[in-house]
Scaffold this motif. Sequence first.
Motif, PDB file in Angstrom:
ATOM      1  N   ALA A  98      71.589  -5.238  27.230  1.00 18.31           N
ATOM      2  CA  ALA A  98      71.854  -4.877  25.828  1.00 18.31           C
ATOM      3  C   ALA A  98      71.870  -6.134  24.949  1.00 18.31           C
ATOM      4  CB  ALA A  98      73.186  -4.144  25.727  1.00 18.31           C
ATOM      5  N   ILE A  99      72.459  -7.190  25.466  1.00 15.21           N
ATOM      6  CA  ILE A  99      72.520  -8.437  24.694  1.00 15.21           C
ATOM      7  C   ILE A  99      71.102  -8.890  24.366  1.00 15.21           C
ATOM      8  CG2 ILE A  99      73.155 -10.893  24.840  1.00 15.21           C
ATOM      9  CD1 ILE A  99      75.575 -10.011  26.523  1.00 15.21           C
ATOM     10  N   LYS A 100      70.249  -8.767  25.359  1.00 15.61           N
ATOM     11  CA  LYS A 100      68.862  -9.167  25.171  1.00 15.61           C
ATOM     12  C   LYS A 100      68.146  -8.204  24.212  1.00 15.61           C
ATOM     13  CE  LYS A 100      65.341 -10.904  28.241  1.00 15.61           C
ATOM     14  NZ  LYS A 100      64.784 -10.642  29.543  1.00 15.61           N
ATOM     15  N   ASP A 101      68.277  -6.916  24.479  1.00 16.33           N
ATOM     16  CA  ASP A 101      67.588  -5.928  23.655  1.00 16.33           C
ATOM     17  C   ASP A 101      68.018  -5.992  22.191  1.00 16.33           C
ATOM     18  OD1 ASP A 101      66.390  -5.123  25.936  1.00 16.33           O
ATOM     19  OD2 ASP A 101      67.576  -3.266  26.191  1.00 16.33           O
ATOM     20  N   LEU A 102      69.278  -6.238  22.024  1.00 17.38           N
ATOM     21  CA  LEU A 102      69.808  -6.240  20.638  1.00 17.38           C
ATOM     22  C   LEU A 102      69.670  -7.608  19.989  1.00 17.38           C
ATOM     23  CD1 LEU A 102      72.958  -4.039  21.333  1.00 17.38           C
ATOM     24  CD2 LEU A 102      70.864  -3.334  20.193  1.00 17.38           C
ATOM     25  N   LYS A 103      69.009  -8.505  20.686  1.00 17.38           N
ATOM     26  CA  LYS A 103      68.675  -9.837  20.150  1.00 17.38           C
ATOM     27  C   LYS A 103      69.905 -10.650  19.755  1.00 17.38           C
ATOM     28  CE  LYS A 103      64.021  -8.730  18.607  1.00 17.38           C
ATOM     29  NZ  LYS A 103      63.947  -7.416  19.215  1.00 17.38           N
ATOM     30  N   ILE A 104      70.860 -10.594  20.643  1.00 16.06           N
ATOM     31  CA  ILE A 104      72.047 -11.433  20.420  1.00 16.06           C
ATOM     32  C   ILE A 104      71.894 -12.676  21.286  1.00 16.06           C
ATOM     33  CG2 ILE A 104      74.544 -11.586  20.838  1.00 16.06           C
ATOM     34  CD1 ILE A 104      74.684  -8.648  20.011  1.00 16.06           C
ATOM     35  N   ASP A 105      72.096 -13.822  20.663  1.00 17.63           N
ATOM     36  CA  ASP A 105      71.954 -15.083  21.394  1.00 17.63           C
ATOM     37  C   ASP A 105      73.252 -15.357  22.150  1.00 17.63           C
ATOM     38  OD1 ASP A 105      71.745 -17.611  22.313  1.00 17.63           O
ATOM     39  OD2 ASP A 105      71.579 -18.567  20.329  1.00 17.63           O
ATOM     40  N   PRO A 106      73.225 -15.263  23.493  1.00 17.18           N
ATOM     41  CA  PRO A 106      74.483 -15.434  24.227  1.00 17.18           C
ATOM     42  C   PRO A 106      75.011 -16.866  24.153  1.00 17.18           C
ATOM     43  CG  PRO A 106      72.642 -15.139  25.757  1.00 17.18           C
ATOM     44  CD  PRO A 106      72.074 -14.993  24.387  1.00 17.18           C
ATOM     45  N   GLU A 107      74.146 -17.788  23.756  1.00 18.46           N
ATOM     46  CA  GLU A 107      74.596 -19.187  23.679  1.00 18.46           C
ATOM     47  C   GLU A 107      74.934 -19.609  22.253  1.00 18.46           C
ATOM     48  OE1 GLU A 107      75.236 -20.172  26.538  1.00 18.46           O
ATOM     49  OE2 GLU A 107      74.071 -18.577  27.455  1.00 18.46           O
ATOM     50  N   LYS A 108      74.958 -18.676  21.370  1.00 20.93           N
ATOM     51  CA  LYS A 108      75.255 -19.033  19.979  1.00 20.93           C
ATOM     52  C   LYS A 108      76.649 -19.646  19.868  1.00 20.93           C
ATOM     53  CE  LYS A 108      76.609 -15.751  16.867  1.00 20.93           C
ATOM     54  NZ  LYS A 108      78.047 -15.789  16.886  1.00 20.93           N
ATOM     55  N   VAL A 109      76.827 -20.353  18.746  1.00 20.71           N
ATOM     56  CA  VAL A 109      78.072 -21.100  18.581  1.00 20.71           C
ATOM     57  C   VAL A 109      79.295 -20.165  18.537  1.00 20.71           C
ATOM     58  CG1 VAL A 109      77.971 -21.093  16.069  1.00 20.71           C
ATOM     59  CG2 VAL A 109      79.100 -22.984  17.228  1.00 20.71           C
ATOM     60  N   PHE A 110      80.391 -20.646  19.055  1.00 17.46           N
ATOM     61  CA  PHE A 110      81.664 -19.908  19.011  1.00 17.46           C
ATOM     62  C   PHE A 110      82.220 -20.049  17.588  1.00 17.46           C
ATOM     63  CE2 PHE A 110      86.385 -20.279  20.282  1.00 17.46           C
ATOM     64  CZ  PHE A 110      86.565 -18.911  20.329  1.00 17.46           C
ATOM     65  N   PRO A 111      82.340 -18.958  16.824  1.00 19.08           N
ATOM     66  CA  PRO A 111      82.706 -19.108  15.409  1.00 19.08           C
ATOM     67  C   PRO A 111      84.127 -19.616  15.181  1.00 19.08           C
ATOM     68  CG  PRO A 111      82.299 -16.785  15.962  1.00 19.08           C
ATOM     69  CD  PRO A 111      82.092 -17.573  17.210  1.00 19.08           C
ATOM     70  N   VAL A 112      84.958 -19.465  16.167  1.00 22.43           N
ATOM     71  CA  VAL A 112      86.340 -19.946  15.996  1.00 22.43           C
ATOM     72  C   VAL A 112      86.368 -21.412  16.417  1.00 22.43           C
ATOM     73  CG1 VAL A 112      88.738 -19.510  16.639  1.00 22.43           C
ATOM     74  CG2 VAL A 112      87.039 -17.698  16.830  1.00 22.43           C
ATOM     75  N   CYS A 113      87.011 -22.261  15.628  1.00 23.15           N
ATOM     76  CA  CYS A 113      87.086 -23.674  16.007  1.00 23.15           C
ATOM     77  C   CYS A 113      88.058 -23.865  17.170  1.00 23.15           C
ATOM     78  CB  CYS A 113      87.564 -24.507  14.839  1.00 23.15           C
ATOM     79  SG  CYS A 113      86.522 -24.287  13.437  1.00 23.15           S
ATOM     80  N   LEU A 114      88.168 -25.050  17.600  1.00 24.10           N
ATOM     81  CA  LEU A 114      89.093 -25.506  18.641  1.00 24.10           C
ATOM     82  C   LEU A 114      88.739 -24.982  20.020  1.00 24.10           C
ATOM     83  CD1 LEU A 114      92.501 -25.252  16.775  1.00 24.10           C
ATOM     84  CD2 LEU A 114      91.126 -27.283  17.121  1.00 24.10           C
TER      85      LEU A 114
END
Length: 1016
Positions: A1000-1016
């Motif tokens: 699903a992650i692949k099909d829905l074009k979500i980048d699993p390595e994208k940046v973590f939006p929360v800092c720290l």
Amino acid sequence: MHDRAAAAATAEHRQVRFSTSLQFCFGVRFIGIAQHDEILAWLPKSKQLIATAILAQVQQRFIARKIFLGRGKRQVEVFHLCVGHSFVSYAGETHHKLGANENNNVKVAEKEQPKPPQREPRLKASNTRERAQDAADQKKWFESLEFVLEYALKNQGPDRVSFLLDNLVDRLRGSGVQVPSVVSTPYVNTIPVEKQPSYPGDWQTEVRIKSYIRWNAMAMVVNANRLHSGLGGHISTFASLATLYEVGYNHFFRGGDSDRPGDMIFFQGHATPGNYARAFLERRLDEHHLQNFRQELAKGGGLSSYPHPYLMPGFWQFPTVSMGLGPIISIYQARFNRYLKARGFLKSEEPKVWCFVGDGESDEPETLGALSLAGRENLDNLIWVVNCNLQRLDGPVRGNGKIIQELEAIFRGAGWNVLKVIWGSDWDPLLAADTKGLLVKRMEEALDGDYQKYSVEPGSYTRKHFFGKYPELLEMVNHLTDQQIHKLLRGGHDTRKVYAAYLAAMEHQGQPTVILAKTIKGYGLGEAGEGRNISHQQKKLNEKELREFRQRFNIPISDEEIVGTPFYRPPVDSPETKYLLERRKALGGFLPKREVKAEPLKAPALSSFAAFLKGSGRTEVSTTMAFVRLLSHLLRDKQIGKCIVPIIPDEARTFGMDALFREIGIYSPKGQLYDPVDSESLLYYHETKDGQILEEGITEAGSMASFISAGTAYASHSVNMIPFFIYYSMFGFQRIGDLMWLAGDIKAKGFLLGATAGRTTLNGEGLQHEDGHSLLLASTIPTLLTYDAAFAYEIAVIIQDGMRRMYQEGDEIFYYLTLYNENHLMPPMPEGVETGILNGLYKFKPGPDQKKHKAQIFGSGPIIRSALQAQEILAERYDVSADVWSATNYKLLRTEALRAKRWNMLHPTATPQKSYLEKILEKEKGVFVAVSDFMKIVPEQIAPWVPGGLMTLGTDGFGRSDTRENLRRFFEIDAESTVVATLYALSQKGAIAPQVVEKAIKDLKIDPEKVFPVCL
Ligand SMILES: Cc1ncc(C[n+]2csc(CCOP(=O)(O)OP(=O)(O)O)c2C)c(N)n1
Ligand SMILES: [Mg+2]
């Protein structure tokens, strides 16, 4: 002398604009010395007296030494008038009748001429002939005036001159002329001794009453800390304030027992022992109350540390202890009283608003930030008393300067009437003997740090270091003993001086008044803390110190008793008690006192909001638009429309509220004196004297102060007003959270509307604007209901019920609603969801039947659309039936659940209670997911009660400017992210394989390595 004056012009003075005739004729109030060389250039040089006078207006030290010695500001103002304003009437050439238009600008009455000069003679004349004529006129005026003054000075003395000039100023003021103010005047009392009224009270009885109050206030703190070390409390603040309070209590503060609302008094927060001690003498409180100071949970109740209406709802009216909040609210309260009057709600005599402010407190931006509003709107119903004890908690407020002089300049610049009460009566003969101005010079020279030291050291020190600087001064105090020198009173401890200032403040018209009263912190504590840097923290007195205190204030307590620090209350039939009660009766009852007398309002029925319940059809609207329409609808309601107070800090256009400008008008005490630039348009910017909107300009703090004043009108004015304060949600709790906290304490009612809510909904604005946490901050306030509505009908249901609860049932709560600016179709209200909306969660759209897997998705605000899209994707592609719920209030769900849990814990053998949340979820199947435009922790509040736990999606981290689409993917709250989260939750339960999620992650074009939006 001119050179010396010029040299003395300091950089700090240069920033103040000099006001010349032209400027102050047309409303500019500031006078300083920035262009003093130019002034000097057009002064008639030969005339030393006038030159000195002008210099005096630009150089206060000259004022003190020359003709204005000890006389204060008024003469200086007159000289401004004389020189700058072509004071022809007195010169006897032409009699102008000066009047004022509604803007308070000077205008010459019709048919009267000639006009006042429109320009500075030397600097602005347009041609040589005009210039020569101006100069000649000017010279004549100077000479005429000068003649009068010189004659009067020679033949009648300074007092008569003072009298003359004062009368002239009064005459001008009486004609509506805005008399400008100098920014600072000599370091002497504003009211000279010859203008001091006689004291009307039984002075001696009052002194005794005050002494008993002093003693009991001290004893409360000492006793509490003796029994329970660390309870805290403050002795020295009230010790410095006692006279300032007592003169008010005995002669000025009006109670609310009659039809007239009582005066609204903002007492200095940490001086509460003084208020309690007085209430004890008045027999409003008993000994056990005093004994339980700061022990509110004690048997029989105790007294709150500071003024908290929430904790003592029959007593305290205004919370003040968070420094700066009392002052700013007092300004808006005085302004709101005017608003009520203008709109016909306040029919009786107007109450005064008094605010007692600490000199250290004046450093808070909120304290001084709204001064100009009070000046601009001529709030002569407002009196501030700044307790200038020269100290704050750690040390001196301005050791190297003079807080009184600094504040004077600020207040005058903001258009306030300033009354300085610096010296007590003991100084009057010394000042009278000061024919050369040496004493005033010395008073000016000494710094606050020095004055603090004089209050601590023996009189010999003051003799040597203060008077001793000049032999003539030393001689002046030869007849005084060291002890007498030490006891030379400061103005704020002198009943007569304080009375004179209060009376002048009460009578002053057209401006708010500030009284700058010089006092000593810990006055009367002697070595135990008087004037010392540790004074603020002093909570214990040893036996010796107690004896000294008793002796100094003549308290009838024996040697044997003194160690126990007993409270002392004179008998009921004692002259003191009789006097005290009689004074309060004459002044309309006790203060402080909070009483709720407002008649309930009838909230409109939900059916009257039919238009909002039926959906928006094919039109896309935002919840902000829906709210604005609803507000317009309410404004037209016959019962409650007039009680609504829309409050906006300069964002009405952003929120689409500009139509209201014309419809109900913007409140302005001056009306609209100009032709608005958009007068041709239907939606013109319409200011009017009885306008309903409070358009506050860019001040969320000021707007919140208005909200508090309006939201407490039910208690302070016996009238239910319904404030709707709408603002950029990011600039609410984050920026002015302490005022919002105070709104809870003061039991304000009304609606806060956090518009442009959501970290990703307000796209493009970026980090400082995008709010994903106001709901979290709001959830900290116990009496605030926080709603995150998705649809127009939810807004209607919440507001209708809010009005019912607050104004019909009398619940002392208030509401926060997020509003979003994303347009979408508003569905019609499903059957029977009202309770769910109000309780915080209801099923909005069930998923399709006959799917293999089950999920429950909670959505809030516009992000419910992510949930709805996810519902479709999950059904179509992953065989999951997801029910979508609208989560409107996580805080309430949690509170309810906590209540049930606690009850069950304390009643372990009884049938367990179930919270609303538990009841509605207990039969639901599948995994639970929550998605919103707020931080994950908002839905996580209910996680412990969600069967099987809660998977949360939210917007933790700083916002960014980008499109909604990109932002929602970035923060992982879009439909695709919601699908993945749901599948992941199912995989965690073992319902589906992890590989399904990966696909699903692949099909829905979500980048699993994208940046973590929360800092720290
Ligand atoms: C916003 C805020 N910051 C800090 C404090 C803690 N505090 C209480 S009293 C005080 C000193 C007050 O000095 P001042 O205003 O001069 O009052 P005084 O006691 O001297 O009359 C401080 C720092 C507070 N109550 N509120
Ligand atoms: Mg102080």
